[in-house]
Design a protein around this motif. Structure first.
Motif, PDB file in Angstrom:
ATOM      1  N   THR A 163       0.829  -1.206   0.000  1.00 43.48           N
ATOM      2  CA  THR A 163       0.000   0.000   0.000  1.00 43.48           C
ATOM      3  C   THR A 163       0.863   1.255   0.000  1.00 43.48           C
ATOM      4  N   ILE A 166       2.494   1.679  -3.387  1.00 38.98           N
ATOM      5  CA  ILE A 166       1.495   2.115  -4.363  1.00 38.98           C
ATOM      6  C   ILE A 166       1.240   3.614  -4.196  1.00 38.98           C
ATOM      7  N   LYS A 175       2.377   2.186 -10.215  1.00 39.72           N
ATOM      8  CA  LYS A 175       1.246   2.066  -9.296  1.00 39.72           C
ATOM      9  C   LYS A 175       0.349   0.895  -9.692  1.00 39.72           C
ATOM     10  N   LEU A 179      -0.200  -2.625  -7.655  1.00 42.47           N
ATOM     11  CA  LEU A 179      -1.565  -2.956  -7.256  1.00 42.47           C
ATOM     12  C   LEU A 179      -1.932  -4.363  -7.746  1.00 42.47           C
TER      13      LEU A 179
END
Length: 188
Positions: A163, A166, A175, A179
């Motif tokens: 997280t 990202i 990103k 993910l």
């Protein structure tokens, strides 16, 4: 004290060999930092015999190499851990795989023979070689395990690292790839 077998494909002809070697270097450093012993295995010795037989004496099998739904293979595309190999030395142990797709069929097969913990991915692991966020996120769970955290806490550490990476990613492409990896992580 954990005994960690660190198996990785650093063959210069293999795609992502630098990434796999960097992951293995991190694993070695985590072992040193946390006072655990480790045994490295890499080409030309990276094969089923040199990974699965020594697992009798190890508690964690860390593998950084290419894989598919049935297992993880070496630079010669021969399986080192798979649904077709004899995996009983992994019973009661941890397999931490930085490999594509191995959560699909390999993980259930290993769980049936008593594998305690599996960390891996049920889709292609997306990586931009040279971008440290990919290495940092895939390695965070092992780092936490070797620090002595409970597996559920180690999983949380890994998800939190994904997280954070990202959120801090320098581009939309990075990103989206991070993910994707986070969404396909299996930490069972």
């Amino acid at each position: 004290m954990e005994r960690v077998l660190i198996a990785y494909n650093n063959d210069y002809k293999s795609e992502l060999h630098n990434f796999f070697e960097s992951c293995a270097d991190d694993a070695k450093q985590f072992c040193v930092d946390s006072h655990h012993s480790f045994s490295p295995v890499c080409p030309p010795s990276l094969n089923e015999q040199n990974v699965l037989v020594p697992m009798k004496e190890h508690t964690i099998c860390f593998v950084a190499s290419h894989g598919d739904a049935d297992g993880v293979y070496n630079e010669e595309h021969a399986y080192i851990v798979s649904t077709q190999t004899i995996n009983y030395n992994l019973s009661g142990k941890t397999l931490y795989a930085v490999s594509c797709l191995c959560a699909e069929k390999l993980m259930p097969a290993l769980k049936r023979i008593g594998l305690e913990t599996f960390v891996g991915y049920n889709d292609n692991l997306r990586v931009i070689e040279g971008e440290p966020m990919f290495r940092d996120s895939v390695m965070e769970g092992l780092k936490a395990i070797l620090k002595g955290y409970d597996k559920s806490i180690a999983k949380k550490h890994m998800l939190d690292k994904y997280t954070k990476c990202i959120e801090d990613a320098p581009s939309d492409e990075i990103k989206m790839l991070l993910l994707h990896n986070r969404e396909h992580l299996y930490f069972e």
